[in-house]
Design an enzyme around this catalytic site. Structure first.
Site, short mmCIF file in Angstrom:
data_model
loop_
_atom_site.label_atom_id
_atom_site.label_comp_id
_atom_site.label_asym_id
_atom_site.label_seq_id
_atom_site.Cartn_x
_atom_site.Cartn_y
_atom_site.Cartn_z
N ASP A 1 24.01 32.91 51.15
CA ASP A 1 24.31 32.43 52.50
C ASP A 1 24.01 30.93 52.57
OD1 ASP A 1 21.53 32.17 52.66
OD2 ASP A 1 21.28 33.96 53.89
N GLN A 2 24.04 30.38 53.76
CA GLN A 2 23.85 28.94 53.95
C GLN A 2 22.47 28.47 53.50
OE1 GLN A 2 24.71 27.76 57.95
NE2 GLN A 2 25.29 25.70 57.35
#
Length: 143
Positions: free
Chosen positions: A19-20
């Protein structure tokens, strides 16, 4: 608990799985569980594809994951997979995701039943796939 039959499947964490924050997205663990389960089935001497050719599917009836420690891009983890329970109808697989330092990052389980592809009606593994049944009994016998 000592498990008599455990497969180990190595996974190189890809950037697309994170994810980010650079942490593996939770949905990917279920994909990794599937990879481990497929490897376990192969090491037992079988293939899901053969079951499907016979018009039978093995869908997930229940699945769980417990997150202990994050896994990041660039790490290599190992998925440990085993059969936790088998009763002739249902199979419960257990999973443990272990990082390169030997630390458990995720644990989980999935429950599967076999169903006819055309009706989705459950069938007994012990009756329709006696070789699979015997293999499941053999790998769970000493637990």
């Amino acid at each position: 608990m000592k498990r008599p039959f455990v497969t180990k499947t190595a996974i190189d964490v890809r950037y697309a799985e994170t994810d980010q924050m650079g942490v593996v997205h939770h949905s990917n663990y279920f994909i990794w569980f599937e990879l481990g389960r497929g490897e376990l089935i192969k090491e037992m001497g079988f293939h899901y594809a053969d079951m499907e050719k016979d018009g039978v599917l093995s869908p997930v009836a229940d699945i769980h994951a417990s997150y202990k420690r994050p896994v990041h891009y660039g790490e290599t983890v190992t998925i440990h997979t085993w059969v936790e329970q088998y009763d002739g109808l249902r199979v419960v697989y257990g999973y443990e995701v272990v990082n390169g330092e030997g630390v458990t990052c995720v644990t989980g389980s999935s429950t599967h039943v076999c169903v006819k592809k055309d009706t989705f009606r459950p069938i007994a593994i012990r009756k329709h796939f006696p070789a699979w049944h015997e293999a499941y009994l053999r790998i769970t016998a000493s637990e």
